[in-house]
Design a protein around this motif. Structure first.
Motif: not given
Length: 192
Positions: A46-50, A68-72, A78-82, A170-177
């Motif tokens: 269920g953890v995903r990008l908006a 985590c890497f974002v996209g393909e 981009p790298v996101v920390y969760v 940040a807007a493009s990498c918004l993580v949904i729990g």
């Protein structure tokens, strides 16, 4: 990336973070970024990008937090920390930038909300625990093909984290729990 720090292969860092003795010794132990066991890297269901873009974990912290890497694509993504504590946000535009951040400020997780004086005290305290930090950092940088003299300052690295947490990245990498709500930002900014 300047010419002295360019990699021959743009996707060459992750294999080194998994296998090079100097890189693993610094990143897995000192900088708390462990990429050595890819099979153990799985985000909670269920953890995903908006945005619906792909979120691919490639490393973890000792706490279980995810890098985590974002996209393909490759390491340029981009790298996101969760965080397991319900926080998430962008750390870098690509693995090369993340590597430089972790080399310079391996204690970055404790930086949000601190004054410059508090940040200096935090850095000093971290160095007390790792008296050979600079030597380890320089050896890891060289193992990754980076010139330690070309690394950013601590202040520049922290400013970059704040910049990424407040802009369009940040807007493009918004993580949904997993509960369907946006996770809290890493640096105290508010979701749009």
């Amino acid at each position: 990336m300047n010419g002295s720090n360019a990699q021959a292969n743009p996707d060459a860092l992750l294999p080194l973070l998994r296998t090079d003795e100097e890189a693993v010794a610094f990143f897995a132990c000192v900088a708390d970024l462990d990429a050595t066991d890819p099979a153990s890297h799985a985000l909670d269901d269920g953890v995903r990008l908006a945005s619906g873009a792909r979120l691919e974990q490639f490393a973890r912290a000792a706490s279980g937090d995810a890098f985590c890497f974002v996209g393909e694509g490759g390491e340029e993504r981009p790298v996101v920390y969760v965080s397991l504590d319900g926080e998430a946000g962008p750390l870098a535009l690509g693995l090369p930038e993340l590597v430089r951040l972790r080399l310079v400020v391996p204690w970055w997780q404790d930086a949000p909300g601190r004054t410059p004086t508090e940040l200096q005290a935090l850095a000093d305290e971290y160095r007390e625990g790792w008296p050979d930090l600079d030597r380890r950092r320089d050896r890891a940088a060289r193992a990754l093909g980076l010139d330690p003299a070309g690394l950013p300052s601590e202040a520049a690295a922290l400013a970059r984290l704040v910049e990424l947490s407040q802009g369009p990245v940040a807007a493009s990498c918004l993580v949904i729990g997993y509960e369907g709500e946006p996770l809290d930002p890493l640096f105290g900014t508010h979701h749009p």
